[in-house]
Design an enzyme around this catalytic site. Structure first.
Site, PDB file in Angstrom:
ATOM      1  CG  ASP A   1      -1.799  -1.249   1.250  1.00  0.00           C
ATOM      2  OD1 ASP A   1      -2.299  -1.645   0.187  1.00  0.00           O
ATOM      3  OD2 ASP A   1      -1.905  -1.854   2.335  1.00  0.00           O
TER       4      ASP A   1
ATOM      5  N   GLY B   1       1.757   2.847  -2.733  1.00  0.00           N
ATOM      6  CA  GLY B   1       1.517   3.667  -3.912  1.00  0.00           C
ATOM      7  C   GLY B   1       2.251   3.174  -5.154  1.00  0.00           C
TER       8      GLY B   1
ATOM      9  CB  ALA C   1      -2.428  -7.062  -4.852  1.00  0.00           C
ATOM     10  N   GLY C   2      -4.348  -4.755  -3.739  1.00  0.00           N
ATOM     11  CA  GLY C   2      -5.267  -3.716  -4.198  1.00  0.00           C
ATOM     12  C   GLY C   2      -4.425  -2.551  -4.664  1.00  0.00           C
ATOM     13  CG  HIS C   3      -1.914  -2.352  -7.391  1.00  0.00           C
ATOM     14  ND1 HIS C   3      -1.376  -3.215  -8.299  1.00  0.00           N
ATOM     15  CD2 HIS C   3      -1.177  -2.484  -6.274  1.00  0.00           C
ATOM     16  CE1 HIS C   3      -0.356  -3.853  -7.750  1.00  0.00           C
ATOM     17  NE2 HIS C   3      -0.224  -3.430  -6.524  1.00  0.00           N
TER      18      HIS C   3
ATOM     19  CB  THR D   1      -6.962  -9.983   1.791  1.00  0.00           C
ATOM     20  OG1 THR D   1      -6.518 -11.138   1.054  1.00  0.00           O
ATOM     21  CG2 THR D   1      -5.789  -9.056   2.027  1.00  0.00           C
TER      22      THR D   1
ATOM     23  CB  THR E   1       1.210 -12.285   1.659  1.00  0.00           C
ATOM     24  OG1 THR E   1       0.228 -12.779   0.742  1.00  0.00           O
ATOM     25  CG2 THR E   1       2.540 -12.083   0.925  1.00  0.00           C
TER      26      THR E   1
ATOM     27  CB  VAL F   1      -8.565  -6.046  -0.911  1.00  0.00           C
ATOM     28  CG1 VAL F   1      -9.287  -7.380  -0.989  1.00  0.00           C
ATOM     29  CG2 VAL F   1      -7.650  -5.886  -2.121  1.00  0.00           C
TER      30      VAL F   1
ATOM     31  NE  ARG G   1      -8.077  -6.055   6.837  1.00  0.00           N
ATOM     32  CZ  ARG G   1      -7.291  -7.131   6.854  1.00  0.00           C
ATOM     33  NH1 ARG G   1      -7.331  -7.953   7.877  1.00  0.00           N
ATOM     34  NH2 ARG G   1      -6.471  -7.399   5.863  1.00  0.00           N
TER      35      ARG G   1
HETATM   36  P1  IMP Z   1      -3.176 -12.717   2.633  1.00  0.00           P
HETATM   37  O1  IMP Z   1      -2.135 -12.260   1.670  1.00  0.00           O
HETATM   38  O2  IMP Z   1      -4.569 -12.405   2.181  1.00  0.00           O
HETATM   39  O3  IMP Z   1      -2.986 -14.162   3.021  1.00  0.00           O
HETATM   40  O4  IMP Z   1      -2.992 -11.878   3.979  1.00  0.00           O
HETATM   41  C1  IMP Z   1      -1.825 -12.015   4.800  1.00  0.00           C
HETATM   42  C2  IMP Z   1      -1.384 -10.666   5.353  1.00  0.00           C
HETATM   43  O5  IMP Z   1      -0.890  -9.862   4.284  1.00  0.00           O
HETATM   44  C3  IMP Z   1      -2.505  -9.849   5.996  1.00  0.00           C
HETATM   45  O6  IMP Z   1      -1.953  -9.084   7.044  1.00  0.00           O
HETATM   46  C4  IMP Z   1      -2.949  -8.917   4.872  1.00  0.00           C
HETATM   47  O7  IMP Z   1      -3.551  -7.747   5.373  1.00  0.00           O
HETATM   48  C5  IMP Z   1      -1.620  -8.634   4.211  1.00  0.00           C
HETATM   49  N1  IMP Z   1      -1.746  -8.264   2.789  1.00  0.00           N
HETATM   50  C6  IMP Z   1      -1.962  -9.089   1.742  1.00  0.00           C
HETATM   51  N2  IMP Z   1      -1.979  -8.411   0.580  1.00  0.00           N
HETATM   52  C7  IMP Z   1      -1.748  -7.132   0.892  1.00  0.00           C
HETATM   53  C8  IMP Z   1      -1.606  -5.939   0.116  1.00  0.00           C
HETATM   54  O8  IMP Z   1      -1.697  -5.915  -1.115  1.00  0.00           O
HETATM   55  N3  IMP Z   1      -1.364  -4.783   0.803  1.00  0.00           N
HETATM   56  C9  IMP Z   1      -1.218  -4.772   2.161  1.00  0.00           C
HETATM   57  N4  IMP Z   1      -1.347  -5.857   2.921  1.00  0.00           N
HETATM   58  C10 IMP Z   1      -1.598  -7.028   2.294  1.00  0.00           C
HETATM   59 MG    MG Z   2      -2.639  -1.996  -1.858  1.00  0.00          MG
END
Ligand code: IMP
Ligand code: MG
Length: 332
Positions: free
Chosen positions: A13, A15, A41-43, A123, A190, A249, A252
């Site tokens: 996150d 940017g 991921a969220g972009h 997520t 992750t 995504v 939160r």
């Molecule tokens: P998962 O990747 O969904 O298994 O989540 C595992 C951890 O990684 C959690 O704390 C998520 O909030 C974090 N996380 C996964 N993808 C992202 C992302 O793109 N940005 C920030 N945090 C992420």
């Molecule tokens: Mg993001």
């Protein structure tokens, strides 16, 4: 010709989406390929005042000539990817590798209960359980999904051919260094490595092909989900400073802390970074919002950038001064 990898130096996150979308236009990138984990991921990309929130498709879509690819290392939710391709109207120039792993409803279900939800705070997108099935070699892959057939592409071959032809290639990482399965704050991480070398592997580029690694660090640190965050401030304090952010995504509220020089330095090492991008500098110094020239920075902002360069040992080549693709200082 050049091959540039863009990765995040903190917890994601930072940017990257904005940096990638700027670079594809500025450097006339012919192929932009996404590595990284999956639709966790969220972009966010703001192009001509329109905000796009993407989870699967590379942020390079803003350049209308750029070929957009998803590498075999990425796990794909077909519903999410097809929706984004359609909404962006990029079907003509989009491709994904036949070996991308496929998220099924059972993966999403497993990600929304038990220790993944309660302890790790994932997520809930099914990304981890899908990677787990992939390791067990029971997962479906993209070539088995009829709806994806028209987009199937040999991603490693396309990228390496583009480099052989002297074109500019950009490899887009996702998540962030400290939620890497290998280098992050395990177990609060992750489900894959997300550093630059892993991102290259995700898309099928060998280490000798890479010219530049851009490490993206936000001017303050945020983290979603569980796990230690040094110097964490209260949600109230984060709101006061304008550091309150909400997950692309999951929605939160992200936890926040000041810029961490030691983490940035270690991330530069882990990723073999050659340059730094500092994003959201306008949140720390509102007076420079929208600046596109380094001379527009006040003395405090300049002192911050110089301190980052000194402590991390790399030049800060790109500075984000607002969410828009063009709100950036390019010192390259
Ligand atoms: P998962 O990747 O969904 O298994 O989540 C595992 C951890 O990684 C959690 O704390 C998520 O909030 C974090 N996380 C996964 N993808 C992202 C992302 O793109 N940005 C920030 N945090 C992420
Ligand atoms: Mg993001």
């Amino acid at each position: 010709m050049s091959c540039t990898v863009v990765v995040d130096g903190f917890f994601g996150d930072g940017g990257k989406g904005k940096i990638v979308s700027y670079l594809v236009v500025a450097d006339d990138v012919s192929v932009c390929a996404r590595g990284g984990v999956g639709p966790n991921a969220g972009h966010t990309v703001v192009d001509n005042g329109v905000t796009f929130k993407l989870r699967m498709v590379p942020c390079g879509f803003v350049n209308h000539d750029t070929r957009l690819l998803i590498g075999p290392g990425v796990v794909v939710n077909p519903e999410v990817v097809l929706k984004e391709v359609e909404e962006l109207g990029i079907g003509e120039r989009f491709g994904l590798d036949p070996q991308c792993a496929i998220i099924e409803p059972k993966h999403i279900e497993a990600d929304r209960k038990g220790h993944l939800k309660e302890k790790i705070g994932t997520t809930g997108t099914g990304t981890g359980p899908c990677n787990s099935d992939r390791a067990l070699r029971v997962v479906k892959v993209a070539r088995e999904i009829p709806e994806l057939k028209e987009y199937i592409a040999d991603v490693p071959a396309e990228l390496n051919d583009a480099l052989d032809a002297g074109e500019n290639v950009l490899i887009e990482g996702t998540q962030g260094t400290y939620i890497s399965l290998y280098h992050g704050t395990y177990p609060y991480v992750t489900s894959n490595d997300v550093c630059a070398s892993a991102t290259c592997s995700d898309v099928g580029i060998g280490p000798t092909r890479v010219d530049e690694v851009v490490l993206v660090c936000k001017a303050y640190v945020t983290r979603v989900g569980e796990g230690y965050l040094e110097g964490e401030i209260s949600q109230e304090e984060a709101k006061k400073r304008g550091w309150d952010e909400y997950g692309t995504v999951t929605g939160r509220q992200r936890r926040a802390a000041p810029f961490n020089y030691a983490l940035a330095k270690r991330a530069a090492m882990l990723n073999g970074a050659t340059q730094l991008a500092i994003t959201k500098l306008d949140i720390l110094y509102p007076e420079l919002k929208g600046a596109s020239d380094y001379d527009e920075l006040g003395p405090e902002a300049v002192a911050f950038i110089e301190k980052v360069e000194e402590k991390v040992g790399l030049p800060v080549t790109l500075i984000g001064t607002g969410p828009g693709v063009k709100e950036i200082i390019d010192r390259r």
